[in-house]
Design a protein around this motif. Structure first.
Motif: not given
Ligand SMILES: Cc1ncc(COP(=O)(O)O)c(C=O)c1O
Length: 392
Positions: A163, A188, A190, A213
């Motif tokens: 993130s 992960d 995401t 999103r």
């Molecule tokens: C690397 C990572 N993993 C997990 C998440 C969590 O995602 P969510 O808010 O859809 O649960 C984020 C959200 O910023 C993220 O950047």
């Protein structure tokens, strides 16, 4: 990049007319097709009833599995629809029954919620957490990972793209090691699904979570979990309902055979259709083209930022993605974000508490995070950097 249909894609994104959006790692601007698909279903629910609307739209919701499977190269039976990446990750993680003496391997860039779950499991079961160190580039050190692997390792769980920065961890190399030792591997993804091409077979992960999103440009409150078919048999989800399992006698139940054993019966159908539409939209543009453009724009943004006095770029890793992080010696990240917002420029902030293992040793309490998507432009990068320069 003359061949990329940027004009059309921006026209199809109403938000592009309103803001300069460099917060795609937070939540991207959705295309018109996604907005319409969600609204249409909400209207249908209001008109004929929620259950009846779900029945009419059954084929559309089923397509979500097809599109997700196509995007990450798996079978549709290996996809579960969930409300966000965290819950997708949790459903996989809490399926493992750890005990004292077991080990979980992770990396320094791990997402806060995942690490909190490791601590939670450690507190309750005695499982230990081993963190792989970074190599000189700042990505997880593959030699260190190899040294840490033994028969007590019950899970490798890492974040592909964190993130809090532009790093891309070597997910495929990790997969090779995990598969060679038969260790379950939870990725992960995401921040990577929708940003770069993802092939779960090539990566070799057993589980992968993502959200709707962010780079997929889907609605909030959506996500999906990939669970490899050959692992499903051993998966005992942490909680179940009548979607996940069938109540076959007074004393017994059987799990669904597919990944939907991780789902809940009640779902936001409009959002699910929106996610399906978003994935289809990404597939039509092409994951390779999307990544090429994001890579190009982020390189350009890093280059321009490096020319601004007092800015320090903070991204780690050999390969870098569309998330561009930096600090300034003149203003705090929070102050920068606020002043940009006043000029209709969206960025976000990464705080130390979101990524303690990564940011604390680097003495970074906060970073500005400017994350680009393919619908951003060179002109926006210029405008962003000029505005930033004047703020500083
Ligand atoms: C690397 C990572 N993993 C997990 C998440 C969590 O995602 P969510 O808010 O859809 O649960 C984020 C959200 O910023 C993220 O950047």
């Amino acid at each position: 990049m003359p061949t990329f249909p940027i004009k059309k894609l921006r026209e199809e994104t109403p938000g592009c007319r309103e803001v300069l959006h460099f917060n795609n790692a937070g939540a991207a601007l959705p295309p018109r097709a996604v907005i319409d698909a969600v609204k249409e279903h909400i209207d249908l629910e209001a008109t004929i009833g929620g259950y009846e609307a779900a029945s009419v739209s059954f084929d559309k919701t089923e397509q979500m599995y097809e599109h997700a499977a196509q995007l990450i190269h798996c079978d549709r039976s290996e996809i579960a629809f969930v409300e966000n990446a965290t819950r997708a990750w949790d459903m996989a993680f809490y399926s493992f029954k750890f005990k004292k003496g077991d080990r979980i391997i992770t990396a320094l860039s791990e997402y806060a919620s995942n690490y909190l779950a490791f601590l939670h499991a450690a507190r309750h079961t005695g499982v230990s957490i081993d963190v792989v160190r970074n190599d000189d580039s700042g990505q997880l050190d593959l030699d260190d990972l190899e040294k840490k692997l033994d028969e007590r390792v019950k899970l490798i769980a890492i974040t592909h793209i964190p993130s809090q920065g532009g790093l891309i961890n070597p997910a495929t190399e990790v997969g090779r090691m995990a598969n060679a030792m038969g260790i379950p591997y939870l990725l992960d993804a995401t921040q990577s699904v929708g940003q770069l091409p993802i092939d779960v077979r090539a990566i070799g992960c057993d589980f992968l979570c993502t959200t709707g999103r962010k780079f997929l440009r889907g609605p909030r409150g959506t996500g999906f979990l990939y669970a490899r078919k050959s692992r499903l048999e051993q998966c005992d989800p942490p909680f179940i309902d009548l979607q996940a399992a069938k109540w076959v006698s007074d004393n017994d139940y059987v799990f669904r055979p597919d990944a939907r054993r991780f789902e809940c019966w009640e779902q936001n159908i409009a959002a699910k259709i929106g996610l399906s539409t978003a994935i289809q939209y990404a597939l039509q543009i092409g994951p390779d083209q999307i990544w090429e453009r994001i890579h190009y724009l982020s390189q350009r943004l890093r280059q321009r930022l490096s020319e601004i006095s007092g800015i320090t770029l903070r991204d780690l890793g050999q390969k870098k993605c569309g998330i561009v992080t930096f600090t300034s010696d003149r203003q705090t990240p929070e102050a920068i974000q606020l002043q940009l917002r006043l000029q209709k420029i969206n960025v976000s902030i990464s705080l130390e508490e979101y990524a303690r293992l990564d940011l604390a040793p680097r003495k970074l309490s906060a970073l500005v995070r400017a994350s680009v998507h393919y619908y951003n432009t060179e002109e926006e990068i210029e405008h962003f950097c000029n505005t930033l320069q004047s703020i500083l």
